[in-house]
Design a protein around this motif. Structure first.
Motif, PDB file in Angstrom:
ATOM      1  N   PHE A  67       0.836  -1.385   0.324  1.00  0.00           N
ATOM      2  CA  PHE A  67      -0.230  -0.356  -0.446  1.00  0.00           C
ATOM      3  C   PHE A  67       0.621   1.561  -0.243  1.00  0.00           C
ATOM      4  CE2 PHE A  67      -3.036  -3.325   1.966  1.00  0.00           C
ATOM      5  CZ  PHE A  67      -4.149  -2.674   1.332  1.00  0.00           C
ATOM      6  N   GLN A  68       0.712   2.597  -0.648  1.00  0.00           N
ATOM      7  CA  GLN A  68       1.253   3.611   0.029  1.00  0.00           C
ATOM      8  C   GLN A  68      -0.281   4.487   0.556  1.00  0.00           C
ATOM      9  OE1 GLN A  68       2.014   5.276  -4.508  1.00  0.00           O
ATOM     10  NE2 GLN A  68       1.876   2.916  -5.479  1.00  0.00           N
ATOM     11  N   TYR A  69       1.360   5.237   1.008  1.00  0.00           N
ATOM     12  CA  TYR A  69       0.835   6.167   2.382  1.00  0.00           C
ATOM     13  C   TYR A  69       0.349   7.397   1.877  1.00  0.00           C
ATOM     14  CZ  TYR A  69       1.580  10.051   5.793  1.00  0.00           C
ATOM     15  OH  TYR A  69       1.148  10.517   6.387  1.00  0.00           O
ATOM     16  N   GLU A  70      -0.662   7.295   1.853  1.00  0.00           N
ATOM     17  CA  GLU A  70      -2.371   8.380   1.453  1.00  0.00           C
ATOM     18  C   GLU A  70      -1.718   9.900   2.233  1.00  0.00           C
ATOM     19  OE1 GLU A  70      -4.183   6.969  -2.158  1.00  0.00           O
ATOM     20  OE2 GLU A  70      -4.785   7.416  -0.021  1.00  0.00           O
ATOM     21  N   GLY A  71      -1.363   9.362   3.375  1.00  0.00           N
ATOM     22  CA  GLY A  71      -1.526  11.096   4.564  1.00  0.00           C
ATOM     23  C   GLY A  71      -2.437  11.023   5.406  1.00  0.00           C
ATOM     24  N   ILE A  72      -2.384  12.255   6.419  1.00  0.00           N
ATOM     25  CA  ILE A  72      -2.905  11.991   7.362  1.00  0.00           C
ATOM     26  C   ILE A  72      -4.802  12.598   7.391  1.00  0.00           C
ATOM     27  CG2 ILE A  72      -3.304  12.354   9.780  1.00  0.00           C
ATOM     28  CD1 ILE A  72      -1.195  10.567   9.332  1.00  0.00           C
ATOM     29  N   PHE A  73      -5.926  12.152   8.000  1.00  0.00           N
ATOM     30  CA  PHE A  73      -7.251  12.734   8.203  1.00  0.00           C
ATOM     31  C   PHE A  73      -6.691  12.814   9.510  1.00  0.00           C
ATOM     32  CE2 PHE A  73     -10.001  11.564   4.490  1.00  0.00           C
ATOM     33  CZ  PHE A  73      -9.185  11.626   3.393  1.00  0.00           C
ATOM     34  N   ARG A  74      -6.499  14.404   9.732  1.00  0.00           N
ATOM     35  CA  ARG A  74      -6.582  14.736  11.635  1.00  0.00           C
ATOM     36  C   ARG A  74      -8.113  14.682  11.952  1.00  0.00           C
ATOM     37  NH1 ARG A  74      -4.694  20.848  11.431  1.00  0.00           N
ATOM     38  NH2 ARG A  74      -5.926  21.132   9.783  1.00  0.00           N
ATOM     39  N   GLN A  75      -8.462  14.173  13.268  1.00  0.00           N
ATOM     40  CA  GLN A  75      -9.199  13.865  14.390  1.00  0.00           C
ATOM     41  C   GLN A  75     -10.313  13.280  13.301  1.00  0.00           C
ATOM     42  OE1 GLN A  75      -9.131  18.250  17.513  1.00  0.00           O
ATOM     43  NE2 GLN A  75     -10.617  17.754  16.158  1.00  0.00           N
ATOM     44  N   ALA A  76      -9.777  12.219  12.334  1.00  0.00           N
ATOM     45  CA  ALA A  76     -11.287  11.493  12.035  1.00  0.00           C
ATOM     46  C   ALA A  76     -11.915  11.028  12.910  1.00  0.00           C
ATOM     47  CB  ALA A  76     -10.454  10.523  10.927  1.00  0.00           C
ATOM     48  N   VAL A  77     -11.487  10.718  13.781  1.00  0.00           N
ATOM     49  CA  VAL A  77     -12.369   9.165  14.379  1.00  0.00           C
ATOM     50  C   VAL A  77     -12.400   9.624  16.055  1.00  0.00           C
ATOM     51  CG1 VAL A  77     -12.593   7.064  15.512  1.00  0.00           C
ATOM     52  CG2 VAL A  77     -12.231   7.624  12.896  1.00  0.00           C
ATOM     53  N   VAL A  78     -13.556   9.350  16.768  1.00  0.00           N
ATOM     54  CA  VAL A  78     -13.146   9.379  17.964  1.00  0.00           C
ATOM     55  C   VAL A  78     -13.663   7.446  18.336  1.00  0.00           C
ATOM     56  CG1 VAL A  78     -14.554   9.643  20.865  1.00  0.00           C
ATOM     57  CG2 VAL A  78     -14.081  11.481  18.638  1.00  0.00           C
ATOM     58  N   TYR A  79     -12.619   7.112  18.831  1.00  0.00           N
ATOM     59  CA  TYR A  79     -13.388   5.618  19.567  1.00  0.00           C
ATOM     60  C   TYR A  79     -12.149   5.321  21.313  1.00  0.00           C
ATOM     61  CZ  TYR A  79      -8.083   4.103  18.543  1.00  0.00           C
ATOM     62  OH  TYR A  79      -7.080   4.025  18.086  1.00  0.00           O
ATOM     63  N   LYS A  80     -12.845   4.674  21.752  1.00  0.00           N
ATOM     64  CA  LYS A  80     -12.446   4.222  23.170  1.00  0.00           C
ATOM     65  C   LYS A  80     -12.297   5.044  24.045  1.00  0.00           C
ATOM     66  CE  LYS A  80     -10.395  -0.635  22.093  1.00  0.00           C
ATOM     67  NZ  LYS A  80      -9.344  -1.229  21.953  1.00  0.00           N
ATOM     68  N   GLY A  81     -12.790   6.616  23.698  1.00  0.00           N
ATOM     69  CA  GLY A  81     -13.392   7.690  24.500  1.00  0.00           C
ATOM     70  C   GLY A  81     -11.779   8.434  24.198  1.00  0.00           C
ATOM     71  N   ARG A  82     -10.556   7.841  23.482  1.00  0.00           N
ATOM     72  CA  ARG A  82     -10.116   9.576  22.749  1.00  0.00           C
ATOM     73  C   ARG A  82     -10.328   9.880  21.555  1.00  0.00           C
ATOM     74  NH1 ARG A  82      -7.818   3.696  23.467  1.00  0.00           N
ATOM     75  NH2 ARG A  82      -6.648   3.519  21.440  1.00  0.00           N
ATOM     76  N   THR A  83      -9.544  10.836  20.708  1.00  0.00           N
ATOM     77  CA  THR A  83      -9.632  10.812  19.313  1.00  0.00           C
ATOM     78  C   THR A  83      -8.420  10.391  18.670  1.00  0.00           C
ATOM     79  OG1 THR A  83      -9.363  13.034  17.824  1.00  0.00           O
ATOM     80  CG2 THR A  83      -7.447  12.777  19.280  1.00  0.00           C
TER      81      THR A  83
END
Length: 249
Positions: free
Chosen positions: A172-188
């Motif tokens: 797979f090729q790295y395509e970047g970071i989506f900031r604050q995309a998910v909240v799970y287990k009480g953390r971002t």
């Protein structure tokens, strides 16, 4: 491509039709078999495989787990078995005929031919084995060769270094970071995105096939050349023919 208004546009995709929904059927290889998750068939083996871990760190970056007891894991497995997106598979080690991990196809976008591999949970019995690599190969081959999807994605918490390394190892090729995309287990979670497309797949497939070939392993079962090296070896001639400026300078 330039349209009638002088604007740049994407390459035409002729005769495109929506891709088929992935059938929930077994996929077989030399070292492992992927089976649709079934609580009665897989519960005991999977719970035992995951319980062989010394602690719960393998679940830190997963949306579920760790599991306090067999009952909580059974509940998790029942939800996985009933789901069709994500579409969960148990990984069966053919040497023991026992389940040793799970993974899934998810975020299935038939109209655009895009799909994601996720919920990858390898137990200690599976990690760093030929079956672990072949399980990913079987699913990728299914996505591109059987189903004709155009793009396969891999996403993870950007802090999950092992998952990021695995994505690159598999091609797979790295395509970047989506900031604050998910909240799970009480953390971002900032999400790291990786992908491969159908144009990448032939060289990646050849790399997997060379890695999985018997001659790539010595008498003790140790690899002679890594998967990443085999994939790079398949890519190199194509890059040289395309005039990649990074080649030969």
């Amino acid at each position: 491509m330039i349209n009638a208004f002088g604007q740049p546009i994407g390459t035409p995709v002729s005769d495109w039709t929506a891709r088929a929904e992935p059938p929930h059927t077994p996929l077989s290889g030399h070292f492992c078999r992927l089976e649709p998750v079934d609580v009665d068939r897989h519960m005991e083996g999977l719970y035992g495989a995951y319980s062989s871990a010394a602690d719960g760190r393998d679940w830190t970056y997963m949306s579920a787990g760790p599991f306090a007891d067999a009952a909580s894991f059974r509940s998790h497995l029942a939800k996985a078995a009933a789901s069709r997106d994500p579409l969960h598979y148990a990984i069966i080690d053919l040497a023991t005929n026992e389940p040793v991990g799970m993974l899934a196809l998810m975020r299935i976008d038939r109209g655009n031919g895009v799909i994601e591999i996720g919920h990858v949970a390898y137990s200690p019995l599976l990690r760093r084995t030929s079956a672990a690599t072949e399980a990913m190969f079987l699913l990728l081959r299914h996505v591109f060769d059987d189903l004709g999807y155009r793009r396969c994605e891999w996403k993870c918490d950007h802090l999950n270094a092992p998952s990021r390394a695995a994505a690159l190892r598999y091609g797979f090729q790295y395509e970047g970071i989506f900031r604050q995309a998910v909240v799970y287990k009480g953390r971002t979670r900032d999400t790291a995105w990786f992908a491969m497309i159908d144009l990448d797949w032939p060289t990646i497939r050849a790399g997997f096939e060379r890695w999985l070939a018997p001659e790539n392993f010595d008498a003790d079962g140790v690899q002679r050349l890594s998967l990443a090296n085999w994939i790079a070896a398949q890519r190199a001639p194509t890059e040289q023919r395309s005039g990649d400026p990074a080649q030969g300078e």
